[in-house]
Design a protein around this motif. Structure first.
Motif, PDB file in Angstrom:
ATOM      1  N   PRO A 162      38.652  47.928  55.328  1.00  0.00           N
ATOM      2  CA  PRO A 162      38.741  48.640  57.420  1.00  0.00           C
ATOM      3  C   PRO A 162      38.050  46.889  58.019  1.00  0.00           C
ATOM      4  N   GLY A 203      35.297  46.718  60.925  1.00  0.00           N
ATOM      5  CA  GLY A 203      34.956  46.696  62.230  1.00  0.00           C
ATOM      6  C   GLY A 203      33.052  46.042  60.992  1.00  0.00           C
ATOM      7  N   THR A 259      30.459  47.171  60.322  1.00  0.00           N
ATOM      8  CA  THR A 259      29.395  47.632  59.218  1.00  0.00           C
ATOM      9  C   THR A 259      30.155  46.467  57.499  1.00  0.00           C
ATOM     10  N   PRO A 260      31.727  46.695  57.478  1.00  0.00           N
ATOM     11  CA  PRO A 260      31.601  46.049  55.993  1.00  0.00           C
ATOM     12  C   PRO A 260      31.352  44.891  55.463  1.00  0.00           C
ATOM     13  N   ASP A 278      43.560  49.521  59.699  1.00  0.00           N
ATOM     14  CA  ASP A 278      43.974  49.229  60.395  1.00  0.00           C
ATOM     15  C   ASP A 278      44.399  47.713  60.780  1.00  0.00           C
ATOM     16  N   ARG A 314      43.710  45.427  65.396  1.00  0.00           N
ATOM     17  CA  ARG A 314      43.405  45.573  66.487  1.00  0.00           C
ATOM     18  C   ARG A 314      44.712  44.631  66.487  1.00  0.00           C
ATOM     19  N   GLY A 326      33.719  55.753  62.559  1.00  0.00           N
ATOM     20  CA  GLY A 326      33.016  56.123  63.832  1.00  0.00           C
ATOM     21  C   GLY A 326      31.508  56.431  64.797  1.00  0.00           C
ATOM     22  N   HIS A 368      35.898  58.661  64.713  1.00  0.00           N
ATOM     23  CA  HIS A 368      37.346  58.187  63.925  1.00  0.00           C
ATOM     24  C   HIS A 368      36.785  57.171  62.519  1.00  0.00           C
ATOM     25  N   ARG A 419      46.171  49.656  69.269  1.00  0.00           N
ATOM     26  CA  ARG A 419      46.008  49.537  67.439  1.00  0.00           C
ATOM     27  C   ARG A 419      47.333  49.885  66.610  1.00  0.00           C
ATOM     28  N   LYS A 450      25.748  57.130  64.184  1.00  0.00           N
ATOM     29  CA  LYS A 450      26.641  57.585  63.104  1.00  0.00           C
ATOM     30  C   LYS A 450      26.011  58.942  62.650  1.00  0.00           C
TER      31      LYS A 450
END
Ligand code: 6PG
Length: 245
Positions: free
Chosen positions: A47, A49, A51-52, A77, A79, A145, A149, A177, A200
């Motif tokens: 993923p 975002g 966090t990773p 996914d 953007r 999310g 999501h 996206r 979260k």
């Protein structure tokens, strides 16, 4: 390898970002190492975002821990931005992992965010179909999310995208996206959610409550095996029992 049953996910809670990233790195290395022990290659869907990032940095700091040259990388996914954009999920992985690990360029299956979304989705669906003909993804790692999501699959009344990859509109920027669909993401040998942060907590609590999980999009991803949730203490704040490690 331990895993929760499809109807009863395994949940592990960690005190903070470092212990969470350490546990996630261990999960990635075990899942991919196990796959490489059985087959000539391993596949990982990862993923974007924020966090990773710590997980990717940790993996990059121990390049000898895995034969990375035999790993195929896919994205959950993307953007619809250029790959050099700071908003690009590819850019995150390029800067943290690709720059530091001996991954083979022809095994890096980038989602082309710079193309018209429908075109990028069509190309990616074909690439993913070719991969899945060889077998399920060895590891799918997902974020969550605050609205529930995952990947770029957003909760709400709209239809669930079908096929393997789809162009979608997010309710916030960047809106355009391309995402793997629930059918593609569910085609795995190991499914792990990595979630951190107090914002979260409500989404995590809903996702893990059998009476409410249909309200979050994670419910649409029905894996073949079990699901593991790796959470920090804040993301787990809405869960009833303390499961901290
Ligand atoms: C993306 C993602 C997305 C992400 C969650 C959590 O492109 O944004 O792949 O599904 O995993 O939004 O993101 P954070 O880790 O930034 O909270």
């Amino acid at each position: 390898m331990s895993s929760g049953r499809a109807d009863r996910p395994e949940v592990r809670v960690f005190a903070g970002p470092e212990s969470l990233a350490r546990a996630a790195a261990e999960e990635v290395l075990v899942a991919l190492g196990d796959a490489l022990g059985r087959r000539s290659r391993a596949s990982w869907v990862l993923p974007g975002g924020s966090t990773p990032r710590r997980l990717y940095e940790r993996l990059a700091s121990q390049p000898e821990a895995l034969d990375w040259a035999r790993v195929e990388l896919f994205w959950t996914d993307e953007r619809c931005v250029a790959p050099r954009s700071p908003a690009s999920n590819f850019a995150l992985v390029r800067d943290t992992l690709l720059a530091k690990l001996p991954l083979a360029p022809d095994r890096v299956h980038r989602l082309r965010g710079e193309l018209p979304p429908a075109e990028a989705a069509r190309l990616y669906a074909a690439e993913v179909a070719a991969e899945l003909e060889r077998g399920p993804f060895d590891l799918v790692l997902l974020g969550l999310g605050a609205d529930g999501h995952t990947a770029s699959l957003f909760p709400g009344p709209g239809p669930v995208p079908d096929g393997l990859a789809a162009a979608v509109k997010a309710p916030f920027e960047p809106r355009r996206r391309v995402t793997l669909t629930p059918a593609a993401l569910a085609n795995n040998r190991r499914l792990v959610y990595l979630v951190a942060g107090r914002n979260k907590a409500a989404a995590v609590a809903r996702a893990l409550d059998p009476d409410h999980r249909a309200e979050v999009v994670s419910d649409r991803i029905v894996p073949r095996g079990g699901t593991l949730w790796l959470l920090d203490r804040e993301a787990a704040a809405g869960l009833s029992r303390s499961r901290e490690r």
